[in-house]
Design a protein around this motif. Sequence first.
Motif, PDB file in Angstrom:
ATOM      1  N   THR A 259      40.465  31.865  41.625  1.00 39.35           N
ATOM      2  CA  THR A 259      40.672  33.150  42.273  1.00 39.35           C
ATOM      3  C   THR A 259      41.214  32.880  43.677  1.00 39.35           C
TER       4      THR A 259
ATOM      5  N   GLY B 258      41.528  32.240  47.446  1.00 37.65           N
ATOM      6  CA  GLY B 258      40.586  31.652  48.392  1.00 37.65           C
ATOM      7  C   GLY B 258      40.388  32.529  49.618  1.00 37.65           C
ATOM      8  N   THR B 259      39.373  32.226  50.410  1.00 37.12           N
ATOM      9  CA  THR B 259      39.140  33.004  51.636  1.00 37.12           C
ATOM     10  C   THR B 259      39.811  32.340  52.835  1.00 37.12           C
ATOM     11  N   ILE B 260      40.384  31.173  52.627  1.00 35.68           N
ATOM     12  CA  ILE B 260      41.095  30.490  53.701  1.00 35.68           C
ATOM     13  C   ILE B 260      42.461  30.057  53.171  1.00 35.68           C
TER      14      ILE B 260
ATOM     15  N   THR C 176      44.315  27.578  49.768  1.00 36.36           N
ATOM     16  CA  THR C 176      43.173  27.328  48.890  1.00 36.36           C
ATOM     17  C   THR C 176      43.063  28.382  47.794  1.00 36.36           C
TER      18      THR C 176
ATOM     19  N   ARG D 288      40.144  29.241  44.896  1.00 38.47           N
ATOM     20  CA  ARG D 288      38.764  28.794  44.656  1.00 38.47           C
ATOM     21  C   ARG D 288      38.377  28.958  43.199  1.00 38.47           C
ATOM     22  N   PRO D 289      37.578  28.007  42.720  1.00 33.49           N
ATOM     23  CA  PRO D 289      37.114  28.107  41.336  1.00 33.49           C
ATOM     24  C   PRO D 289      36.235  29.350  41.162  1.00 33.49           C
ATOM     25  N   VAL D 290      36.318  29.930  39.984  1.00 35.56           N
ATOM     26  CA  VAL D 290      35.487  31.099  39.711  1.00 35.56           C
ATOM     27  C   VAL D 290      35.112  31.096  38.233  1.00 35.56           C
ATOM     28  N   ALA D 291      33.945  31.600  37.938  1.00 37.55           N
ATOM     29  CA  ALA D 291      33.517  31.754  36.546  1.00 37.55           C
ATOM     30  C   ALA D 291      33.392  33.247  36.276  1.00 37.55           C
TER      31      ALA D 291
ATOM     32  N   LEU E  25      41.968  21.900  42.267  1.00 39.13           N
ATOM     33  CA  LEU E  25      40.796  21.227  41.687  1.00 39.13           C
ATOM     34  C   LEU E  25      40.921  21.068  40.172  1.00 39.13           C
TER      35      LEU E  25
END
Lengths: 277, 338, 317
Positions: free
Chosen positions: C28, C30-32, C35, C37-40, C58
């Motif tokens: 999803t 990222g907040t920065i 990036t 970010r992994p999400v489930a 990643l």
Amino acid sequence: MNSENPYLPLSSELVDLWFETDDRQIKSFVVELPDSKRFDYKPGQFCQLSLLGVGEAPFGIASSPDEKHLLFTVNRIGTLTSALHELEKGTEIGIRGPLGNWYPVEKMKGHSVVIVGGGYAFTTLRSLFLYIASPKRRGDYNDITIVYGAREPGLLLYRDEFDRWSKREDVSVELTIDKAYEGWTRHIGFVPAVLEKVAPSSKGAYAVVCGPPIMIKFTLPVLEKLGFPPERIYTSLEMRMKCGIGKCGRCNIGEKYICYDGPVFSFEELKGLNADF
Amino acid sequence: MKIIKTDELLNLINNLGKEMDIWAPVGDSFERVPSLKTVEIPQGTTHFSAKEIFFPKEQTLLTYKREDGNFELDSVPLPDAKGVIFGLRSCDLVAIAEMDEFFTGRTYTDVYYQKLREGMLLFGVACKQAAPTCFCNWFDPDVPVNPGVADVYLYPLENYLLATSTTERGEKMLSSFPDADEESLEKLERFKLESIASLPEKQETDGLADRIYELFDDKQFWQGTFDRCLGCGICTFVCPTCHCFDIQEEIINRVGRRYRLWDSCQFSLFTLEASGLNPRPTRFERMRQRFMDKLSYSYKEFGKYQCVGCGRCVVMCPANIDIREVIAKSCTVSRGGG
Amino acid sequence: MDSVTSQIRERAKALLSEGKVDVVIGFTEGTIPFTARPVAVAHPEEVECLVWNRFCRLNLASYLRQFKDKKIGIIAKGCDTRSIAILCTEQQVNRDNIYIIGIPCEGMLSRKTLRERFGDTPEKVEIKDDIIEVTTSGKKESVPISNFLDTACRFCIHPNPVVYDEMIDDEVPIRVSQEEHYSLLREFEKKSPDERWKYFREEFSKCIRCYACREACPTCYCEECFVDSLNPKWIDKGFSESDLSIWHLTRLYHQAGRCVECGNCSAVCPVGIDFNVMTQKLSLDALQMFQYEAGMSIDEKPLLQTFKQDDYNDFVM
């Protein structure tokens, strides 16, 4: 405690040691500090014992402050305890302490005290018992009851002493083992059940419980049934520790550090804490 | 408040450097530099905080010799270092104040920390412009311009600086410099307002400690964060207030030592007992422990959050776990939101 | 919206709605900057958060084991699928419980390299085809994306999913030849032993023992890592050259015949240790000695757990 550097162990001598249990897993160690380094302590406090080259770990003080030497009873379980078990008389042991808080022996004055222990966890309870039942303080407390059990007779700690204490008329000593055993004439059954049978009065009484988690779990409802409120039930907690002085950060339960705020807590205090287990 | 020109400040620090180390932000961290060349420092914070200067990754606690099976304790090697640390941000100064209290207060004085800390002169620099990951104002609105425990605290104006001190030794260093005039003080006020204005919108942190505490058992609250946590220790190592350490022992060629090392609550070994029992057996409990400690336990125990809003863990987490989200989400959850 | 992203959402939604999977592991926003970010994602209505972009760096296979008791959908690049294959052959996860949505990968960007160039927190980042536009302090710069490819991606020879249940989008061309794949290693091999040792020392001495390399590695899953063993204690925990070298070299050796060179270890390292030369060596040895490439099939037995008559035997005296 070294007042200038709390990480520095005092040097003490191992003056005596013996197997405490028949399975040879638990040994008691008598440790002597030089006169100038002796310290005062209260029942329930602990020390960090260390062997140079091996490491350091916390152990509750099993001796009473009235005794000349320090006594530690150690279960052989990890690297350091195994190394301790290998020691011979005369060896030098590093010691830091006394650390942590203690059982509320002042608050208990004028009250009855019920000491409930299981298995290996009678060490600081021995200290507590000898302290409150010593002739010079016995008058300060009302009834003193011990309920203590182990899997089998050979696994009880301090057996000779229990024989002597059992003969005293000013204390009740209730010993139990899990299952019938040849020659055993005292209680048979788990500690909580025996406690329920013995049913010491909770009127103005304090209870101190130490033992395996499962024993504590089943003892608490019994104490509650007997009328002990959580603020008058105490226990001593254990967790992995390194520094013993509230700095290394690992032994917390909620916001309390066991080494610094404990190890002695009332169940009233524990009730509100975020416990990971 | 004193006025100090850029080259005067460089001279002051480089003169101190003749007798002590000079530390300054270089790249990702604070490094020893032969001399200070500029008073400009990058926006925001370095990836690694300055805590390593007082609380090294590895530090010897005691040493001993082994002779014929016996051990002989050497005299204790207390660390000795003198230095000036230039370029500390205010959030870092808050963190250092917390570390001071933790290591040197609370009954026992950690002499190893104390010795290194006392040897360091702290030069703080106010933030002109916050970085997007800064959120120090969530905990205290004035932080970015607060001198805190700095010996000398600097406000970089256009082509000179204003300087103030909070300690005697700092005051002494500044005594020969002229006092700030009206105009400079006006500029200072504008600087402060602009600095504070550059921060993100404040998230409510009143009652945060209790809110987070109560979410302890709320698996759903932690699930999304937990799902992405890899379980490494980066967040704790870059954190300026994380102070946990391990104590180890080693003997090399008959010379032994007991030493401490940075440790992390994110590691399974951290709480593993000799019996094999682990009160925090999975990454879930360990991840939760960090947030609990930063945002709740610390406040309950010391009255201060062990999060200073520096944003380092946000920037450095490889999986982008963001403590700001945890704080914000705790507000909506307890308001009956999501 | 990017077509891969919309297809991922569509497929995730369908799989979750049909009950084919309990959860979809993906990325999803990222907040920065720089990036993803992994999400489930566990509910069909949450799929809108899924994205696909050049920051999906990643290797998501690292997360499979924590959803072990579930039916898992996973968005997987070439390297992710190879790690999944290894986890299957090593019986860490059950292939039947995993639904792999393969995505051909054009190579991910290195957060580290981007940060070195543009700082940690530029105001705006946009990717237009092969150009990345970054706005810092009001100034916009446009730079070819290839400058910021992660090292592992730059030398990747398996960008397309190897094992999958379905594939989104067409296969991408392979960017490097087998020989180019090992070019970092070839360069390294030209160095003298002293220079090589110097390189190891310099890289390992940066280590802060955060264990991110281990935790992010899909195939570093031991219940008790050798570095954590207390009894016996194999190595000390300190920062001496020997402790750090033994830690990293031993961890790497444990990856022989298993490492897929996804570059996760280097990508997550907070102090920038570059393991790429070392992982290339692991891979090349497996290839040259045993004609083996890790994670190319779930039917292949793990390299170091099998013996064949014609195995390379030169190491036996």
